[in-house]
Motif scaffolding. Structure first.
Motif, PDB file in Angstrom:
ATOM      1  N   TYR A  32     -33.409 -46.178  73.927  1.00  0.00           N
ATOM      2  CA  TYR A  32     -33.989 -46.062  75.256  1.00  0.00           C
ATOM      3  C   TYR A  32     -34.960 -47.189  75.591  1.00  0.00           C
ATOM      4  O   TYR A  32     -35.000 -47.644  76.741  1.00  0.00           O
ATOM      5  CB  TYR A  32     -34.698 -44.714  75.389  1.00  0.00           C
ATOM      6  CG  TYR A  32     -33.773 -43.530  75.210  1.00  0.00           C
ATOM      7  CD1 TYR A  32     -32.472 -43.558  75.711  1.00  0.00           C
ATOM      8  CD2 TYR A  32     -34.185 -42.387  74.532  1.00  0.00           C
ATOM      9  CE1 TYR A  32     -31.616 -42.479  75.552  1.00  0.00           C
ATOM     10  CE2 TYR A  32     -33.332 -41.296  74.375  1.00  0.00           C
ATOM     11  CZ  TYR A  32     -32.055 -41.350  74.880  1.00  0.00           C
ATOM     12  OH  TYR A  32     -31.208 -40.280  74.723  1.00  0.00           O
ATOM     13  N   ALA A  33     -35.730 -47.627  74.626  1.00  0.00           N
ATOM     14  CA  ALA A  33     -36.679 -48.714  74.892  1.00  0.00           C
ATOM     15  C   ALA A  33     -35.941 -49.990  75.290  1.00  0.00           C
ATOM     16  O   ALA A  33     -36.338 -50.686  76.241  1.00  0.00           O
ATOM     17  CB  ALA A  33     -37.552 -48.955  73.662  1.00  0.00           C
ATOM     18  N   ASP A  34     -34.859 -50.303  74.576  1.00  0.00           N
ATOM     19  CA  ASP A  34     -34.069 -51.497  74.898  1.00  0.00           C
ATOM     20  C   ASP A  34     -33.401 -51.338  76.266  1.00  0.00           C
ATOM     21  O   ASP A  34     -33.313 -52.313  77.031  1.00  0.00           O
ATOM     22  CB  ASP A  34     -33.004 -51.733  73.826  1.00  0.00           C
ATOM     23  CG  ASP A  34     -33.606 -52.125  72.485  1.00  0.00           C
ATOM     24  OD1 ASP A  34     -34.731 -52.661  72.483  1.00  0.00           O
ATOM     25  OD2 ASP A  34     -32.961 -51.880  71.451  1.00  0.00           O
ATOM     26  N   ALA A  35     -32.932 -50.136  76.568  1.00  0.00           N
ATOM     27  CA  ALA A  35     -32.279 -49.892  77.861  1.00  0.00           C
ATOM     28  C   ALA A  35     -33.271 -50.068  79.009  1.00  0.00           C
ATOM     29  O   ALA A  35     -32.953 -50.684  80.034  1.00  0.00           O
ATOM     30  CB  ALA A  35     -31.679 -48.489  77.890  1.00  0.00           C
ATOM     31  N   GLU A  36     -34.480 -49.542  78.845  1.00  0.00           N
ATOM     32  CA  GLU A  36     -35.480 -49.665  79.904  1.00  0.00           C
ATOM     33  C   GLU A  36     -35.891 -51.122  80.095  1.00  0.00           C
ATOM     34  O   GLU A  36     -36.085 -51.586  81.233  1.00  0.00           O
ATOM     35  CB  GLU A  36     -36.695 -48.818  79.573  1.00  0.00           C
ATOM     36  CG  GLU A  36     -37.721 -48.774  80.701  1.00  0.00           C
ATOM     37  CD  GLU A  36     -38.844 -47.792  80.459  1.00  0.00           C
ATOM     38  OE1 GLU A  36     -39.736 -47.680  81.327  1.00  0.00           O
ATOM     39  OE2 GLU A  36     -38.838 -47.122  79.393  1.00  0.00           O
ATOM     40  N   LEU A  37     -36.013 -51.854  78.993  1.00  0.00           N
ATOM     41  CA  LEU A  37     -36.371 -53.275  79.087  1.00  0.00           C
ATOM     42  C   LEU A  37     -35.272 -54.062  79.794  1.00  0.00           C
ATOM     43  O   LEU A  37     -35.561 -54.931  80.640  1.00  0.00           O
ATOM     44  CB  LEU A  37     -36.596 -53.837  77.681  1.00  0.00           C
ATOM     45  CG  LEU A  37     -37.039 -55.309  77.592  1.00  0.00           C
ATOM     46  CD1 LEU A  37     -38.379 -55.509  78.309  1.00  0.00           C
ATOM     47  CD2 LEU A  37     -37.153 -55.749  76.139  1.00  0.00           C
ATOM     48  N   LEU A  38     -34.024 -53.753  79.486  1.00  0.00           N
ATOM     49  CA  LEU A  38     -32.900 -54.424  80.145  1.00  0.00           C
ATOM     50  C   LEU A  38     -32.919 -54.128  81.641  1.00  0.00           C
ATOM     51  O   LEU A  38     -32.687 -55.018  82.465  1.00  0.00           O
ATOM     52  CB  LEU A  38     -31.582 -53.957  79.522  1.00  0.00           C
ATOM     53  CG  LEU A  38     -30.317 -54.629  80.056  1.00  0.00           C
ATOM     54  CD1 LEU A  38     -30.241 -56.076  79.599  1.00  0.00           C
ATOM     55  CD2 LEU A  38     -29.059 -53.878  79.584  1.00  0.00           C
ATOM     56  N   TRP A  39     -33.206 -52.892  82.007  1.00  0.00           N
ATOM     57  CA  TRP A  39     -33.277 -52.505  83.416  1.00  0.00           C
ATOM     58  C   TRP A  39     -34.398 -53.250  84.133  1.00  0.00           C
ATOM     59  O   TRP A  39     -34.223 -53.722  85.256  1.00  0.00           O
ATOM     60  CB  TRP A  39     -33.481 -51.000  83.520  1.00  0.00           C
ATOM     61  CG  TRP A  39     -33.724 -50.507  84.911  1.00  0.00           C
ATOM     62  CD1 TRP A  39     -34.925 -50.176  85.463  1.00  0.00           C
ATOM     63  CD2 TRP A  39     -32.754 -50.326  85.943  1.00  0.00           C
ATOM     64  NE1 TRP A  39     -34.758 -49.774  86.778  1.00  0.00           N
ATOM     65  CE2 TRP A  39     -33.439 -49.857  87.099  1.00  0.00           C
ATOM     66  CE3 TRP A  39     -31.374 -50.489  86.005  1.00  0.00           C
ATOM     67  CZ2 TRP A  39     -32.779 -49.564  88.283  1.00  0.00           C
ATOM     68  CZ3 TRP A  39     -30.721 -50.194  87.196  1.00  0.00           C
ATOM     69  CH2 TRP A  39     -31.426 -49.743  88.319  1.00  0.00           C
ATOM     70  N   GLN A  40     -35.543 -53.347  83.518  1.00  0.00           N
ATOM     71  CA  GLN A  40     -36.684 -54.030  84.128  1.00  0.00           C
ATOM     72  C   GLN A  40     -36.383 -55.506  84.376  1.00  0.00           C
ATOM     73  O   GLN A  40     -36.820 -56.082  85.371  1.00  0.00           O
ATOM     74  CB  GLN A  40     -37.918 -53.888  83.237  1.00  0.00           C
ATOM     75  CG  GLN A  40     -38.464 -52.462  83.168  1.00  0.00           C
ATOM     76  CD  GLN A  40     -39.556 -52.300  82.133  1.00  0.00           C
ATOM     77  OE1 GLN A  40     -39.824 -53.213  81.338  1.00  0.00           O
ATOM     78  NE2 GLN A  40     -40.196 -51.137  82.117  1.00  0.00           N
ATOM     79  N   ARG A  41     -35.640 -56.117  83.468  1.00  0.00           N
ATOM     80  CA  ARG A  41     -35.361 -57.554  83.586  1.00  0.00           C
ATOM     81  C   ARG A  41     -34.189 -57.865  84.508  1.00  0.00           C
ATOM     82  O   ARG A  41     -34.202 -58.878  85.213  1.00  0.00           O
ATOM     83  CB  ARG A  41     -35.070 -58.134  82.196  1.00  0.00           C
ATOM     84  CG  ARG A  41     -36.288 -58.190  81.281  1.00  0.00           C
ATOM     85  CD  ARG A  41     -35.912 -58.811  79.941  1.00  0.00           C
ATOM     86  NE  ARG A  41     -37.075 -58.957  79.076  1.00  0.00           N
ATOM     87  CZ  ARG A  41     -37.024 -59.418  77.826  1.00  0.00           C
ATOM     88  NH1 ARG A  41     -35.859 -59.784  77.300  1.00  0.00           N
ATOM     89  NH2 ARG A  41     -38.124 -59.519  77.103  1.00  0.00           N
ATOM     90  N   TYR A  42     -33.179 -57.007  84.506  1.00  0.00           N
ATOM     91  CA  TYR A  42     -31.938 -57.358  85.200  1.00  0.00           C
ATOM     92  C   TYR A  42     -31.459 -56.269  86.153  1.00  0.00           C
ATOM     93  O   TYR A  42     -30.257 -56.169  86.421  1.00  0.00           O
ATOM     94  CB  TYR A  42     -30.833 -57.654  84.173  1.00  0.00           C
ATOM     95  CG  TYR A  42     -31.202 -58.729  83.192  1.00  0.00           C
ATOM     96  CD1 TYR A  42     -31.231 -60.073  83.571  1.00  0.00           C
ATOM     97  CD2 TYR A  42     -31.527 -58.409  81.877  1.00  0.00           C
ATOM     98  CE1 TYR A  42     -31.578 -61.067  82.663  1.00  0.00           C
ATOM     99  CE2 TYR A  42     -31.877 -59.398  80.962  1.00  0.00           C
ATOM    100  CZ  TYR A  42     -31.897 -60.724  81.362  1.00  0.00           C
ATOM    101  OH  TYR A  42     -32.233 -61.693  80.456  1.00  0.00           O
ATOM    102  N   ALA A  43     -32.388 -55.476  86.698  1.00  0.00           N
ATOM    103  CA  ALA A  43     -31.991 -54.400  87.608  1.00  0.00           C
ATOM    104  C   ALA A  43     -31.253 -54.938  88.825  1.00  0.00           C
ATOM    105  O   ALA A  43     -30.351 -54.281  89.368  1.00  0.00           O
ATOM    106  CB  ALA A  43     -33.223 -53.607  88.047  1.00  0.00           C
ATOM    107  N   ASP A  44     -31.609 -56.141  89.265  1.00  0.00           N
ATOM    108  CA  ASP A  44     -30.970 -56.710  90.450  1.00  0.00           C
ATOM    109  C   ASP A  44     -29.509 -57.067  90.204  1.00  0.00           C
ATOM    110  O   ASP A  44     -28.753 -57.303  91.151  1.00  0.00           O
ATOM    111  CB  ASP A  44     -31.735 -57.958  90.909  1.00  0.00           C
ATOM    112  CG  ASP A  44     -31.803 -59.026  89.837  1.00  0.00           C
ATOM    113  OD1 ASP A  44     -31.905 -58.664  88.640  1.00  0.00           O
ATOM    114  OD2 ASP A  44     -31.751 -60.224  90.187  1.00  0.00           O
TER     115      ASP A  44
END
Length: 301
Positions: free
Chosen positions: A228-240
């Motif tokens: 989950y931590a990696d998933a949230e970080l990926l979302w924060q960086r590349y949500a667009d």
């Protein structure tokens, strides 16, 4: 005798690995032969030998298949193809007798195995053992085709990891396997980990080559793997770069599992305001459900 058998099996497995190594090909299958003595070679080589024999003998494989799955026809049975034009396949399966179900399954699988097997997976648990056997055989063939493609794409990618076309082909082969519905939970996890590794390596070396679908599959795999931590970080960086209903569903699922209500509501509100996301009827129903539930909770508080 058992020791001699295992020794001979080991020698052949090593020879196979050496030959594959000389040709700069993947040698991983050798471990399969070692851990499944004798039977591993039969499972791996028998289909190819049988296919070569049939082609050499000039045998019509479709005719063999039709003969192997011979179906008794009776004049009073309805025309299955005509029935399919009126009702969905699932409904036709539910109301048909064993003979009609077998005809339906074979007809759909012979028309287009890769496209039609998914809608017939429910028949795997059918009370008619022959119908269930057809679906099980179709699943095995889909698994074989997908595995063959993945191994070929992985070999090409490992030889030239900097080639964008080979990277995309390998990712596509992995994603097809993940969405096929024929993998065990253990295999699903292994393929998801491999996909995550490949996409992250590409992000590190040249993220411009990573497609929207690959970002979304990467995030979905992280959620399913519990990272989950990696998933949230990926979302924060590349949500667009990840704007689809599926990726929002993955994020909602993650924050629901972790009990982070504020983040859950934030994703839900973002989805509600984002006019670029076209929700499916099911997605729209879920959005309305959660919005009404959260609104009710706010009033009670």
């Amino acid at each position: 005798m058992l020791i001699w058998f295992l020794a001979v099996n080991f020698i052949f497995a090593v020879l196979y690995a050496v030959i594959r190594g000389i040709h700069r090909e993947d040698m991983g299958m050798a471990s399969f032969f070692i851990f499944l003595p004798g039977l591993g070679f039969i499972i791996y080589f028998l289909p190819g030998l049988l296919r070569a024999f049939l082609e050499k003998a000039g045998v019509d494989r479709e005719a063999v298949l039709t003969h192997a799955f011979k179906i008794d026809r009776q004049p009073e049975h309805p025309d299955v193809r005509e029935a399919l034009n009126v009702v969905p396949v699932e409904d036709a399966m539910a109301v048909s007798g064993n003979t009609e179900k077998r005809a339906l399954l074979l007809g759909q699988l012979k028309k287009n195995l890769k496209e039609n097997y998914r809608i017939l997976l429910a028949a795997e648990q059918d009370e008619d053992s022959e119908s269930a056997h057809y679906v099980a055989a179709a699943k095995m063939e889909i698994y074989r085709l997908g595995q063959t493609r993945w191994l070929e794409c992985r070999r090409d990618y490992e030889q030239e990891p900097g080639d964008p076309e080979k990277y995309h082909a390998a990712c596509e082969a992995l994603m097809e396997m993940l969405s096929s519905g024929v993998l065990s939970s253990k295999e699903q996890s292994a393929y998801r980990k491999r996909l995550c590794s490949m996409v992250q390596e590409q992000i590190d070396t040249g993220e411009i080559e990573v497609s929207q679908k690959e970002y979304e599959e990467y995030l979905g795999s992280l959620v399913e793997l519990g990272q989950y931590a990696d998933a949230e970080l990926l979302w924060q960086r590349y949500a667009d770069r990840m704007r689809s209903e599926a990726v929002y569903q993955d994020m909602l699922k993650m924050f629901y599992r972790t009990g982070e209500r504020q983040k859950f509501e934030g994703i839900l509100d973002d989805l509600r305001k984002n006019k670029q996301i076209r929700l499916s009827p099911k997605g729209l129903e879920q959005l309305r459900y959660w919005m009404s539930r959260l609104a009710g909770a706010s009033i009670s508080n």
